[in-house]
Design a protein around this motif. Structure first.
Motif, PDB file in Angstrom:
ATOM      1  N   GLN A  18      20.552 -38.712 -26.523  1.00 24.63           N
ATOM      2  CA  GLN A  18      19.360 -38.563 -26.277  1.00 24.63           C
ATOM      3  C   GLN A  18      19.251 -37.263 -25.597  1.00 24.63           C
ATOM      4  O   GLN A  18      18.491 -37.191 -24.472  1.00 24.63           O
ATOM      5  CB  GLN A  18      18.608 -38.909 -26.210  1.00 24.63           C
ATOM      6  CG  GLN A  18      18.454 -39.606 -27.711  1.00 24.63           C
ATOM      7  CD  GLN A  18      17.241 -40.882 -27.919  1.00 24.63           C
ATOM      8  OE1 GLN A  18      17.217 -41.857 -27.688  1.00 24.63           O
ATOM      9  NE2 GLN A  18      16.358 -40.394 -28.948  1.00 24.63           N
ATOM     10  N   VAL A  19      19.924 -35.963 -25.361  1.00 22.87           N
ATOM     11  CA  VAL A  19      19.691 -34.429 -23.941  1.00 22.87           C
ATOM     12  C   VAL A  19      18.213 -34.008 -24.749  1.00 22.87           C
ATOM     13  O   VAL A  19      17.990 -34.263 -25.738  1.00 22.87           O
ATOM     14  CB  VAL A  19      20.832 -33.630 -24.595  1.00 22.87           C
ATOM     15  CG1 VAL A  19      20.627 -32.963 -26.013  1.00 22.87           C
ATOM     16  CG2 VAL A  19      20.703 -32.224 -23.295  1.00 22.87           C
ATOM     17  N   LYS A  20      17.039 -33.895 -23.491  1.00 22.59           N
ATOM     18  CA  LYS A  20      16.465 -32.453 -24.235  1.00 22.59           C
ATOM     19  C   LYS A  20      16.878 -31.543 -24.195  1.00 22.59           C
ATOM     20  O   LYS A  20      17.414 -30.932 -24.454  1.00 22.59           O
ATOM     21  CB  LYS A  20      16.074 -32.340 -22.443  1.00 22.59           C
ATOM     22  CG  LYS A  20      15.135 -32.804 -21.909  1.00 22.59           C
ATOM     23  CD  LYS A  20      14.260 -32.697 -20.475  1.00 22.59           C
ATOM     24  CE  LYS A  20      14.138 -33.739 -19.252  1.00 22.59           C
ATOM     25  NZ  LYS A  20      13.713 -32.600 -18.515  1.00 22.59           N
TER      26      LYS A  20
ATOM     27  N   ILE B 216      11.776 -39.015 -28.867  1.00 20.15           N
ATOM     28  CA  ILE B 216      11.562 -38.103 -28.598  1.00 20.15           C
ATOM     29  C   ILE B 216      11.849 -37.967 -27.072  1.00 20.15           C
ATOM     30  O   ILE B 216      10.897 -38.622 -26.924  1.00 20.15           O
ATOM     31  CB  ILE B 216      11.331 -37.562 -29.201  1.00 20.15           C
ATOM     32  CG1 ILE B 216      11.764 -35.718 -29.305  1.00 20.15           C
ATOM     33  CG2 ILE B 216      10.251 -37.911 -29.211  1.00 20.15           C
ATOM     34  CD1 ILE B 216      10.799 -34.753 -30.250  1.00 20.15           C
ATOM     35  N   PRO B 217      12.882 -37.177 -26.590  1.00 22.45           N
ATOM     36  CA  PRO B 217      12.456 -37.154 -24.824  1.00 22.45           C
ATOM     37  C   PRO B 217      11.045 -36.426 -24.474  1.00 22.45           C
ATOM     38  O   PRO B 217      10.496 -36.206 -24.759  1.00 22.45           O
ATOM     39  CB  PRO B 217      13.737 -35.864 -24.648  1.00 22.45           C
ATOM     40  CG  PRO B 217      14.326 -36.352 -26.285  1.00 22.45           C
ATOM     41  CD  PRO B 217      13.871 -36.373 -26.964  1.00 22.45           C
ATOM     42  N   ARG B 218      11.181 -37.559 -23.321  1.00 21.99           N
ATOM     43  CA  ARG B 218       9.734 -37.065 -23.177  1.00 21.99           C
ATOM     44  C   ARG B 218       9.834 -35.165 -22.784  1.00 21.99           C
ATOM     45  O   ARG B 218      11.021 -34.739 -21.591  1.00 21.99           O
ATOM     46  CB  ARG B 218       9.284 -37.687 -21.574  1.00 21.99           C
ATOM     47  CG  ARG B 218       9.218 -39.459 -21.476  1.00 21.99           C
ATOM     48  CD  ARG B 218       9.486 -40.138 -20.590  1.00 21.99           C
ATOM     49  NE  ARG B 218       9.578 -40.708 -20.530  1.00 21.99           N
ATOM     50  CZ  ARG B 218      10.328 -42.061 -20.450  1.00 21.99           C
ATOM     51  NH1 ARG B 218      11.527 -41.101 -20.592  1.00 21.99           N
ATOM     52  NH2 ARG B 218      10.286 -43.435 -20.816  1.00 21.99           N
ATOM     53  N   GLY B 219       8.237 -34.535 -22.670  1.00 29.36           N
ATOM     54  CA  GLY B 219       8.553 -32.632 -22.647  1.00 29.36           C
ATOM     55  C   GLY B 219       8.743 -32.486 -23.844  1.00 29.36           C
ATOM     56  O   GLY B 219       8.274 -31.581 -24.271  1.00 29.36           O
ATOM     57  N   CYS B 220       9.386 -32.986 -24.736  1.00 29.20           N
ATOM     58  CA  CYS B 220      10.017 -32.474 -26.101  1.00 29.20           C
ATOM     59  C   CYS B 220       8.759 -32.978 -27.078  1.00 29.20           C
ATOM     60  O   CYS B 220       8.542 -34.023 -26.896  1.00 29.20           O
ATOM     61  CB  CYS B 220      11.378 -32.507 -26.216  1.00 29.20           C
ATOM     62  SG  CYS B 220      12.614 -32.216 -25.554  1.00 29.20           S
ATOM     63  N   VAL B 221       8.704 -31.853 -28.064  1.00 29.80           N
ATOM     64  CA  VAL B 221       7.994 -32.662 -29.269  1.00 29.80           C
ATOM     65  C   VAL B 221       8.470 -31.980 -30.873  1.00 29.80           C
ATOM     66  O   VAL B 221       9.288 -30.871 -30.564  1.00 29.80           O
ATOM     67  CB  VAL B 221       6.544 -32.338 -29.682  1.00 29.80           C
ATOM     68  CG1 VAL B 221       5.317 -32.806 -28.087  1.00 29.80           C
ATOM     69  CG2 VAL B 221       5.995 -31.077 -29.321  1.00 29.80           C
TER      70      VAL B 221
END
Ligand code: MGD
Ligand code: MGD
Ligand code: MO
Length: 761
Positions: free
Chosen positions: A281-283, A722-727
């Motif tokens: 789960q890449v950013k 979902i990765p942190r910092g992404c929405v």
């Protein structure tokens, strides 16, 4: 917006395909009021020799098709076109355009197929029926008045090779290369980047490579939703033991496991095939760093092998013979620290090392990618990096290996092949000049972003849309929509009503056309169309469904009538002959592009179609260096903006219940989001950090720092993996948040997968 039911948000436990897929198709057939018998009859013909090419995605047709060569989303797309619902002149008499602008995208198209040519009447703000002759003459008169440089000829990627060739010729004879198309928002980054990396603008694999590969790397492509027939190829590969490694910020179900809805045995037994063997789960925007980590590992493994005297990990002979720039690339990799790679990718070194080991063990690897790589400010660099990775072990131009950008619309790649391009360097202008005895315009035309800039600065005055939903697909909607009404002429050629038809220039027409599933008769004779898929394979497509209305004309006829009435007669340009017999158009295409279309009229009937040659596949590198190039990226992060406190990377997503701006329904089954599209997916930690809670209503606000206010209110916070910092938010609802200037550096592909936003209450 949304349907009347209460939104339901809960994790989906099923596989891709399976019974959920069957239920979803049954639901849409019922709603579109298409008799099951009619649909089954058409679906039987889908993607078969002598049948029609699916109107949904661009995944190739196998030479030996399955009994039913279609998928859940192809069936939905067909039902959407075969619907028995109609949007008639009576409907338009009842509603003003201003009123209709309040409707949802779903509700507009749900009214059914357009039936009559219409003229927009500014005084009443309504569409009124006109005759075809009146419409063609009025549009031609306007075009003759306008400066040819100020008119834009847009194409969405669905129209056939025949229509597209004539459309591009029309624009050039009229006097411009203003031929933006949907691929400008899509795989334009691919065209530019792959030409620099390997000297070919399109993918290098064919369907047969999937049967030979032993490993598939996926970056930012959601096969289960956007090219579901590919799941059969993946399932077969997985069963043979091929490794499938996925890089995606979201755990997309279609890449995790699959039950073939066409196999009674699998369905009854509930048997699932696991697909991805590793899921990273890449950013969003973190792929350059992720691939750097993979390549750095390969370099280290190779070094260790050299020292140990064992078999090398890099394909040294291939690199020596075929590649340029390896040393610089290797030097760059050595300067990248694991700390930086981990921070920029959001992934652990150990996970990346494991993925690199899988790659190192495989003798033939396919690299699949989609919008997750192209739609970023450094979109081209993402692709350069993926190509670098593939070149390290010679995975381009050998059986079972290659680059596989998965195209969007069913003929988007073909449209470019036959001349729909704003860049004249991509078009054989000299041949056109000789073939048709005219002087084609030589200066670059407008692409999608430049066309919008031209509307904003009032240098564009006219717009013709061959399909699509331009005003809903583009970024920066508020400003462009406001300026759009000042255009002198807007013409939309379409099958269904959408938002782009409700924002009009002074003189505006909505021209309804036949779809690909329908019978095309010209002077009583059945016509055949053709398209090119994601693997450069060209095939015939024969529609035989009853047209939605007797008033409809083919797209080819509409283009020919407009061209004939606008342009001065030219004895070398047989508009009437072409439209009377599409085989003649194919002969003309063959004359312009003899290398690609040899024996076009004959070979298009080959089961599975015929392939256009691809130099990179043959290891002939048509680049400036004459070699395949390793290209060093300018940064580790593809977003093009700095991180800042509370600035998120918004990825705009497609649901399982839409085709681009066409929203079939509100059930994004695989993500467990049902009954609404007005959501913002967030990591639990981010929700807590901002003092929000799951289910709360928030706004997304543009954080581009350019002083322009852009916001979307009324979104429900959904706690998500979902990765942190992404929405995450849905496309097209979130498009008003994307600045026009936020696009890939070289290709101007709007950077819709990392848009800087803030989440506010
Ligand atoms: N049913 C259906 N089929 C379609 C379409 C449709 O809307 N519906 N659209 C058609 C068109 S025109 C196109 S172009 C294609 C689009 O098909 P895809 O290329 O699959 O496009 P998306 O679904 O927009 O995004 C793909 C994936 O990228 C991931 N992603 C987002 N950001 C990043 C990132 O920074 N890095 C990585 N590695 N992944 C990321 C998302 O989570 C998503 O799973 O499909 C075509 N087929
Ligand atoms: N935020 C964000 N924006 C995006 C994207 C994203 O991922 N995120 N994706 C981008 C991509 S990849 C693309 S390709 C574009 C899509 O942009 P477009 O191609 O412009 O949009 P579509 O939604 O595919 O167009 C749908 C309309 O096409 C018409 N239509 C359907 N079939 C036919 C036909 O056979 N003939 C004619 N003449 N008309 C027909 C119907 O009227 C329908 O309403 O959007 C881009 N915009
Ligand atoms: Mo696309």
């Amino acid at each position: 917006m949304g349907d009347e039911r209460k939104p339901k948000i809960e994790p989906y436990e099923g596989p891709a395909g399976g019974w959920g897929s069957v239920k979803s198709v049954a639901k849409i057939l019922k709603r579109e009021q298409v008799p099951i018998s009619a649909t089954v009859k058409q679906l039987w013909r889908q993607n078969k020799p002598r049948g029609f090419t699916c109107v949904s995605c661009a995944w190739p047709q196998p030479e030996k098709p399955l009994k039913f060569e279609f998928c859940e989303n192809g069936a939905k797309a067909s039902a959407w076109e075969l619907t028995s619902l109609r949007t008639t002149p009576e409907f338009f008499a009842q509603h003003t355009c201003t009123e209709l602008l309040e409707w949802s995208d779903h509700d507009l198209e749900q009214q059914g197929r357009l039936t009559h040519p219409l003229r927009y009447d500014r005084t009443t703000d309504k569409y009124v029926p006109v005759s075809w002759d009146e419409a063609f003459d009025a549009i031609a008169a306007e075009l003759k008045q306008l400066d040819p440089k100020s008119v834009v000829f847009y194409a969405s990627g669905r129209a056939s090779l025949e229509t597209s060739y004539l459309y591009a010729l029309f624009a050039r004879m009229y006097g411009n290369n203003n031929l933006p198309d949907s691929s400008n928002m899509c795989h334009e980054a691919t065209g530019i980047a792959l030409r620099r990396s390997v000297g070919a603008a399109v993918g290098t694999v064919v369907l047969d490579d999937f049967a030979k590969t032993d490993c598939i790397f996926f970056f930012g492509q959601n096969a289960g939703v956007n090219s579901p027939r590919m799941l059969h190829d993946l399932q077969n590969a997985a069963r043979r033991g091929a490794a499938i490694v996925v890089f995606n910020p979201l755990r997309e179900r279609g890449l995790e496991r699959f039950t073939n809805p066409q196999s009674p045995l699998e369905m009854i037994a509930g048997r699932e095939t696991p697909l991805a063997t590793q899921y990273l789960q890449v950013k969003a925007g973190g792929d350059i760093a992720a691939i750097a980590g993979l390549c750095k590992t390969l370099l280290a493994l190779d070094e260790a092998a050299r020292e140990a005297g064992s078999e090398r990990v890099l394909d040294q002979p291939f690199i020596a013979e075929h590649c340029h720039g390896f040393d610089d690339y290797a030097a760059w990799l050595r300067t990248q620290t694991w700390d930086d790679i981990e921070a920029a990718s959001g992934l652990q070194r150990t996970e990346l090392e494991r993925a690199a080991q899988t790659y190192a063990k495989a003798s033939a690897v396919i690299g699949v990618y989609g919008m997750g790589l192209t739609q970023h400010v450094l979109g081209e660099s993402n692709i350069h990096m993926f190509a670098n990775f593939m070149l390290l072990r010679g995975n381009v131009g050998k059986p079972g290996a290659g680059l596989c950008p998965v195209r969007g619309h069913s003929n988007v790649q073909g449209q470019r092949t036959v001349g729909i391009a704003d860049d004249p360097a991509l078009v054989p202008l000299d041949r056109l000049a000789a073939q048709y005895d005219f002087e084609p315009p030589r200066e670059k035309g407008l692409n999608t972003v430049e066309a919008c800039e031209g509307v904003l600065d009032a240098s564009v005055h006219g717009f013709i849309g061959l399909g699509g939903n331009f005003l809903r697909a583009i970024p920066e909607q508020e400003r462009v929509h406001a300026a759009w009404r000042k255009l002198r002429l807007t013409v939309q050629i379409a099958t269904k009503l959408n938002r782009s038809h409700l924002i009009n220039g002074e003189v505006a027409y909505l021209l309804p056309c036949l779809g690909r599933i329908e019978r095309v008769l010209e002077q009583g004779n059945l016509q055949v169309l053709s398209t090119e898929d994601s693997t450069s394979c060209i095939h015939a497509s024969v529609g035989n469904a009853e047209p939605a209305s007797p008033e409809l004309l083919s797209e080819t006829r509409i283009v020919v009538e407009l061209a004939k009435r606008t342009l001065a007669p030219n004895p070398k340009v047989p508009w009437d002959g072409w439209v009377a017999d599409y085989a003649m158009i194919r002969d003309s295409i063959e004359q312009t592009y003899p290398e690609s279309f040899r024996d076009f009229n004959k070979r298009m009937w080959q089961p599975g179609g015929f392939h256009r040659p691809n130099s990179a596949r043959e290891r002939v590198w048509k680049t400036a260096t004459g070699k395949a190039n390793f290209i060093v990226p300018p940064a580790l992060t593809a977003t093009g903006f700095d991180d800042a406190p509370d600035r998120f990377r918004l990825m705009t997503m497609r649901s399982n219940d839409q085709f681009n701006t066409t929203v079939y329904g509100y059930d994004d089954r695989f993500r467990g989001i049902d009954g609404t599209r007005d959501v913002v997916l967030m990591h639990n930690d981010d929700i807590a950090r901002l003092g929000l809670h799951d289910g709360q209503t928030v706004k997304l606000v543009s954080d581009a720092g350019d002083g322009i206010a852009r916001e979307i209110a009324g979104l429900r916070v959904v706690a998500f993996d979902i990765p942190r910092g992404c929405v995450g938010g849905y496309y097209p609802e979130c498009n008003p948040l994307i600045p026009l200037s936020h696009h890939a550096v070289l290709s101007k592909t709007p950077a819709a997968k990392s848009v800087p936003v803030r989440v506010v209450v």
